[in-house]
Design a protein around this motif. Sequence first.
Motif, PDB file in Angstrom:
ATOM      1  N   ILE A  17       0.879  -1.167   0.000  1.00 16.08           N
ATOM      2  CA  ILE A  17       0.000   0.000   0.000  1.00 16.08           C
ATOM      3  C   ILE A  17       0.916   1.217   0.000  1.00 16.08           C
ATOM      4  O   ILE A  17       1.854   1.291   0.809  1.00 16.08           O
ATOM      5  CB  ILE A  17      -0.896   0.032   1.249  1.00 16.08           C
ATOM      6  N   GLY A  18       0.683   2.176  -0.911  1.00 16.74           N
ATOM      7  CA  GLY A  18       1.529   3.352  -0.952  1.00 16.74           C
ATOM      8  C   GLY A  18       2.510   3.305  -2.107  1.00 16.74           C
ATOM      9  O   GLY A  18       2.167   2.913  -3.223  1.00 16.74           O
ATOM     10  N   LEU A  19       3.763   3.699  -1.833  1.00 13.43           N
ATOM     11  CA  LEU A  19       4.781   3.847  -2.870  1.00 13.43           C
ATOM     12  C   LEU A  19       4.893   2.623  -3.771  1.00 13.43           C
ATOM     13  O   LEU A  19       4.785   2.724  -4.990  1.00 13.43           O
ATOM     14  CB  LEU A  19       6.138   4.143  -2.206  1.00 13.43           C
ATOM     15  N   ALA A  20       5.127   1.463  -3.199  1.00 15.59           N
ATOM     16  CA  ALA A  20       5.369   0.267  -4.009  1.00 15.59           C
ATOM     17  C   ALA A  20       4.134  -0.191  -4.764  1.00 15.59           C
ATOM     18  O   ALA A  20       4.248  -0.854  -5.799  1.00 15.59           O
ATOM     19  CB  ALA A  20       5.900  -0.862  -3.134  1.00 15.59           C
ATOM     20  N   ALA A  21       2.945   0.165  -4.256  1.00 16.84           N
ATOM     21  CA  ALA A  21       1.710  -0.208  -4.951  1.00 16.84           C
ATOM     22  C   ALA A  21       1.528   0.586  -6.235  1.00 16.84           C
ATOM     23  O   ALA A  21       0.792   0.158  -7.135  1.00 16.84           O
ATOM     24  CB  ALA A  21       0.508  -0.003  -4.036  1.00 16.84           C
ATOM     25  N   ARG A  63       2.833  11.137   1.821  1.00 12.20           N
ATOM     26  CA  ARG A  63       2.600  10.407   3.060  1.00 12.20           C
ATOM     27  C   ARG A  63       1.103  10.297   3.339  1.00 12.20           C
ATOM     28  O   ARG A  63       0.326  11.184   2.992  1.00 12.20           O
ATOM     29  CB  ARG A  63       3.302  11.124   4.214  1.00 12.20           C
ATOM     30  N   PHE A  64       0.678   9.211   3.980  1.00  9.41           N
ATOM     31  CA  PHE A  64      -0.729   9.006   4.316  1.00  9.41           C
ATOM     32  C   PHE A  64      -0.842   8.480   5.743  1.00  9.41           C
ATOM     33  O   PHE A  64       0.137   8.053   6.360  1.00  9.41           O
ATOM     34  CB  PHE A  64      -1.401   8.036   3.323  1.00  9.41           C
ATOM     35  N   ASP A  71      -6.517   0.155   7.530  1.00  9.48           N
ATOM     36  CA  ASP A  71      -7.435   1.123   6.937  1.00  9.48           C
ATOM     37  C   ASP A  71      -6.665   2.423   6.745  1.00  9.48           C
ATOM     38  O   ASP A  71      -5.756   2.737   7.523  1.00  9.48           O
ATOM     39  CB  ASP A  71      -8.657   1.344   7.832  1.00  9.48           C
ATOM     40  N   THR A  72      -6.996   3.182   5.734  1.00  8.28           N
ATOM     41  CA  THR A  72      -6.248   4.390   5.404  1.00  8.28           C
ATOM     42  C   THR A  72      -7.168   5.603   5.322  1.00  8.28           C
ATOM     43  O   THR A  72      -8.393   5.465   5.243  1.00  8.28           O
ATOM     44  CB  THR A  72      -5.498   4.222   4.072  1.00  8.28           C
ATOM     45  N   ASP A  73      -6.551   6.803   5.338  1.00  6.29           N
ATOM     46  CA  ASP A  73      -7.323   8.043   5.363  1.00  6.29           C
ATOM     47  C   ASP A  73      -8.264   8.167   4.174  1.00  6.29           C
ATOM     48  O   ASP A  73      -9.312   8.793   4.254  1.00  6.29           O
ATOM     49  CB  ASP A  73      -6.394   9.254   5.450  1.00  6.29           C
ATOM     50  N   LYS A  74      -7.889   7.591   3.060  1.00  2.31           N
ATOM     51  CA  LYS A  74      -8.767   7.435   1.899  1.00  2.31           C
ATOM     52  C   LYS A  74      -8.373   6.138   1.213  1.00  2.31           C
ATOM     53  O   LYS A  74      -7.275   5.606   1.482  1.00  2.31           O
ATOM     54  CB  LYS A  74      -8.627   8.631   0.946  1.00  2.31           C
ATOM     55  N   GLU A 128      -2.220  -5.754  -9.206  1.00  2.00           N
ATOM     56  CA  GLU A 128      -3.190  -4.867  -8.582  1.00  2.00           C
ATOM     57  C   GLU A 128      -4.458  -5.651  -8.252  1.00  2.00           C
ATOM     58  O   GLU A 128      -5.048  -6.296  -9.129  1.00  2.00           O
ATOM     59  CB  GLU A 128      -3.518  -3.704  -9.518  1.00  2.00           C
ATOM     60  N   ILE A 129      -4.893  -5.586  -6.978  1.00  2.00           N
ATOM     61  CA  ILE A 129      -6.025  -6.414  -6.560  1.00  2.00           C
ATOM     62  C   ILE A 129      -7.138  -5.620  -5.875  1.00  2.00           C
ATOM     63  O   ILE A 129      -8.078  -6.217  -5.363  1.00  2.00           O
ATOM     64  CB  ILE A 129      -5.565  -7.553  -5.632  1.00  2.00           C
ATOM     65  N   GLY A 130      -7.046  -4.299  -5.853  1.00  2.49           N
ATOM     66  CA  GLY A 130      -8.115  -3.517  -5.245  1.00  2.49           C
ATOM     67  C   GLY A 130      -7.568  -2.365  -4.428  1.00  2.49           C
ATOM     68  O   GLY A 130      -6.506  -1.811  -4.737  1.00  2.49           O
ATOM     69  N   HIS A 131      -8.313  -1.986  -3.384  1.00  3.28           N
ATOM     70  CA  HIS A 131      -7.964  -0.843  -2.557  1.00  3.28           C
ATOM     71  C   HIS A 131      -8.183  -1.170  -1.081  1.00  3.28           C
ATOM     72  O   HIS A 131      -8.842  -2.153  -0.738  1.00  3.28           O
ATOM     73  CB  HIS A 131      -8.807   0.375  -2.948  1.00  3.28           C
TER      74      HIS A 131
END
Length: 303
Positions: free
Chosen positions: A137-141, A173-174, A259-262, A272-275
């Motif tokens: 999740i993030g940069l590598a995604a 950053r998140f 869980d993330t801010d968005k 890629e498998i979703g969010h």
Amino acid sequence: MAESSRRALLLLNPKARNGNSDVDAALQRLEAGGIELIELSPSGPDDVVPEILKHAEGADLLIAGGGDGTMHTVAGALAKTGLTLALLPLGTANDLARSLGIPDDLGQAAEIIVNGRTVRIDLGEVNGRAFFNVAHIGLAAEIPRNTSQVEKRYLGPLSYLIAVFRTLRRNRRFTARVTIDGKLQALRSNQLSVANGRHFGGGMVIDEGAKMDSGQLVLSSWKLRSFGRLVLIGLAMRRGQHHYFSEVSQANGRLIEVDTDKPRRLTADGEEIGHTPASFRVHPRKIAVRVSQDDTGEQHVDG
């Protein structure tokens, strides 16, 4: 005498970077070793699992020729059928093969299938989907979206470094809320990874003590301060020692919820498998795989 099955399903990825290199010789070695090959011909990625399930009865091995994307595709079918996985590394990174001590040389890989031994490794799961190596999740995604297929073909693992530079220019950053085995913590991060395997990204090591039969997932969070520090962290990651940097925090657990801010893009084994939100769990020693008789398991599996 070889321990491997005498009847094996064969799945070759025709788009793999080295897809035609020494494949015929490797297949001849398998057949000379007494393995009957039943070649699968799925019409596309969505047909791979149904094709395996259709032909699984009476077979013991699934020989997968491809990269980590191919291994990701077959993971769920292996869990359902109980087939033993045997690898012919044909991809760019081949991180699962690397974690299992299987060389890129197809002749040597075929020899392991014929005369190696069978061990059991853990299987990761994220939002109900199986994975072997690592989810991001993030940069590598974002990196897969910035990776050129042409560069992958001609530059191999160097193509990932080029994609990192492209991605860094837009990475921010998140905030993430992370629960590890019931314990909640808040993180500010540029990059969150949850790993089942030892290697990812063309040989990066998630942790110097990581093994594929530990029964644990590894959570790694990066809060980057500068490009220079990222380079140093990346160099340390080749040995799995990046957790010594203050920007990196790591933890282990069997159940990890994020869980993330968005909603943030989620990848697993480079696919890629979703969010987010995302729920990760480990299935200890779920998958049987072929490894070398000489593999001590010190960095791969205990056996």
